[in-house]
Motif scaffolding. Structure first.
Motif, PDB file in Angstrom:
ATOM      1  N   TYR A 103      28.854  35.297  36.358  1.00  0.00           N
ATOM      2  CA  TYR A 103      28.857  34.239  36.520  1.00  0.00           C
ATOM      3  C   TYR A 103      27.517  34.368  37.325  1.00  0.00           C
ATOM      4  O   TYR A 103      27.615  33.887  38.267  1.00  0.00           O
ATOM      5  CB  TYR A 103      30.082  33.389  36.406  1.00  0.00           C
ATOM      6  CG  TYR A 103      30.951  32.990  35.700  1.00  0.00           C
ATOM      7  CD1 TYR A 103      31.290  33.617  34.656  1.00  0.00           C
ATOM      8  CD2 TYR A 103      31.440  31.824  35.541  1.00  0.00           C
ATOM      9  CE1 TYR A 103      32.298  33.852  33.524  1.00  0.00           C
ATOM     10  CE2 TYR A 103      32.935  31.343  34.653  1.00  0.00           C
ATOM     11  CZ  TYR A 103      32.728  32.158  33.187  1.00  0.00           C
ATOM     12  OH  TYR A 103      34.000  31.881  32.862  1.00  0.00           O
ATOM     13  N   LEU A 147      26.987  29.397  29.436  1.00  0.00           N
ATOM     14  CA  LEU A 147      28.826  29.169  29.850  1.00  0.00           C
ATOM     15  C   LEU A 147      28.975  27.934  28.629  1.00  0.00           C
ATOM     16  O   LEU A 147      27.834  27.127  28.470  1.00  0.00           O
ATOM     17  CB  LEU A 147      28.753  28.853  31.204  1.00  0.00           C
ATOM     18  CG  LEU A 147      28.563  29.720  32.508  1.00  0.00           C
ATOM     19  CD1 LEU A 147      29.100  28.495  33.844  1.00  0.00           C
ATOM     20  CD2 LEU A 147      29.588  30.418  32.752  1.00  0.00           C
ATOM     21  N   GLN A 181      34.171  27.503  30.629  1.00  0.00           N
ATOM     22  CA  GLN A 181      33.976  28.330  32.169  1.00  0.00           C
ATOM     23  C   GLN A 181      33.072  27.929  32.799  1.00  0.00           C
ATOM     24  O   GLN A 181      33.319  27.731  34.471  1.00  0.00           O
ATOM     25  CB  GLN A 181      32.763  28.811  30.993  1.00  0.00           C
ATOM     26  CG  GLN A 181      33.581  30.455  30.305  1.00  0.00           C
ATOM     27  CD  GLN A 181      32.436  31.190  28.642  1.00  0.00           C
ATOM     28  OE1 GLN A 181      31.301  30.197  28.238  1.00  0.00           O
ATOM     29  NE2 GLN A 181      32.690  32.397  29.063  1.00  0.00           N
ATOM     30  N   LEU A 206      34.219  28.111  37.292  1.00  0.00           N
ATOM     31  CA  LEU A 206      33.318  28.540  37.633  1.00  0.00           C
ATOM     32  C   LEU A 206      33.570  26.721  39.497  1.00  0.00           C
ATOM     33  O   LEU A 206      33.550  27.624  39.933  1.00  0.00           O
ATOM     34  CB  LEU A 206      31.872  28.491  37.290  1.00  0.00           C
ATOM     35  CG  LEU A 206      30.647  28.197  38.574  1.00  0.00           C
ATOM     36  CD1 LEU A 206      31.149  29.414  39.134  1.00  0.00           C
ATOM     37  CD2 LEU A 206      29.627  27.701  37.587  1.00  0.00           C
ATOM     38  N   ARG A 264      23.462  27.857  33.974  1.00  0.00           N
ATOM     39  CA  ARG A 264      24.526  28.786  33.738  1.00  0.00           C
ATOM     40  C   ARG A 264      24.580  30.148  32.996  1.00  0.00           C
ATOM     41  O   ARG A 264      24.777  29.239  31.804  1.00  0.00           O
ATOM     42  CB  ARG A 264      25.271  28.014  35.343  1.00  0.00           C
ATOM     43  CG  ARG A 264      24.785  27.124  35.840  1.00  0.00           C
ATOM     44  CD  ARG A 264      26.340  27.044  36.816  1.00  0.00           C
ATOM     45  NE  ARG A 264      26.196  26.325  38.278  1.00  0.00           N
ATOM     46  CZ  ARG A 264      25.725  26.768  39.212  1.00  0.00           C
ATOM     47  NH1 ARG A 264      25.417  28.112  39.623  1.00  0.00           N
ATOM     48  NH2 ARG A 264      25.232  25.996  40.573  1.00  0.00           N
ATOM     49  N   LEU A 268      26.440  34.106  31.817  1.00  0.00           N
ATOM     50  CA  LEU A 268      27.346  34.797  32.071  1.00  0.00           C
ATOM     51  C   LEU A 268      26.752  36.276  31.314  1.00  0.00           C
ATOM     52  O   LEU A 268      26.416  36.269  30.438  1.00  0.00           O
ATOM     53  CB  LEU A 268      28.931  34.350  31.710  1.00  0.00           C
ATOM     54  CG  LEU A 268      29.076  34.365  29.883  1.00  0.00           C
ATOM     55  CD1 LEU A 268      29.023  35.757  29.369  1.00  0.00           C
ATOM     56  CD2 LEU A 268      30.409  33.177  29.882  1.00  0.00           C
TER      57      LEU A 268
END
Length: 188
Positions: A78, A122, A126, A130, A183, A185
């Motif tokens: 991530y 994300l 998820q 995080l 963000r 992954l």
């Protein structure tokens, strides 16, 4: 400048692997029970994934391992930068949103940029996972995967952390702000 060949030189690969190893060792609480040698072997077996990690790093994401699925041997990286990655801000949600803007269009969208990098945005779940590892997006926000039912009506979701709480918000998918990025992954 982006490397469009999707291959790193041996020197770039070694430098990135060292950066990832240092980050992995610094943040052992994010991946208890995992050993770097296994992660590195997996990365070296998949140079295309190494290129995507390089793009995550290049744009300020500070990727790190946060999940491991032992049944399929998959490691999941991530973006773990304190704030939404600086090189991925000021983007609207997707191509449809970008095309709907009449003026002051951003350069790209979160969905398109993620696809070009070979990563996924994300999800809300998820993102919350995080946030269990630390305090992220205290000053910025990050687009997250938006359900089709919301997107169909013109909206998109983003998250941040304020007042020691993770919030999920909505905005028009065509909106973009200097403090909002995304963000991602990567599964290796």
């Amino acid at each position: 400048m982006a490397n469009h060949s999707k291959e790193l030189s041996p020197e770039q690969s070694q430098e990135l692997i060292q950066t990832l190893k240092t980050r992995f060792e610094k943040n052992m609480n994010s991946h208890l029970g995992l050993e770097w040698a296994s992660v590195q072997a997996k990365l070296e077996a998949h140079p295309d994934k190494l290129w995507s990690l390089h793009e995550m790093e290049r744009t300020g994401g500070e990727p790190d391992v946060v999940e491991h699925d032992a049944t399929i041997g998959e490691y999941v990286f991530y973006d773990c930068s304190a704030e939404s990655p600086k090189g991925r801000r000021s983007v609207c949600y997707d191509r449809e949103a970008l095309e709907s803007r009449k003026e002051h269009k951003p350069q790209t969208s979160a969905i398109e940029m993620a696809a070009a990098m070979g990563i996924e945005l994300l999800t809300e779940e998820q993102y919350r996972k995080l946030q269990m590892l630390g305090n992220f997006d205290l000053k910025t926000s990050s687009w997250v995967v938006t359900p089709a039912s919301i997107r169909k009506l013109g909206g998109a979701l983003f998250c941040d952390r304020r007042y020691d709480t993770v919030f999920v918000y909505h905005n028009g998918a065509e909106s973009y702000y200097a403090a909002r990025g995304f963000r991602g992954l990567l599964r290796v």
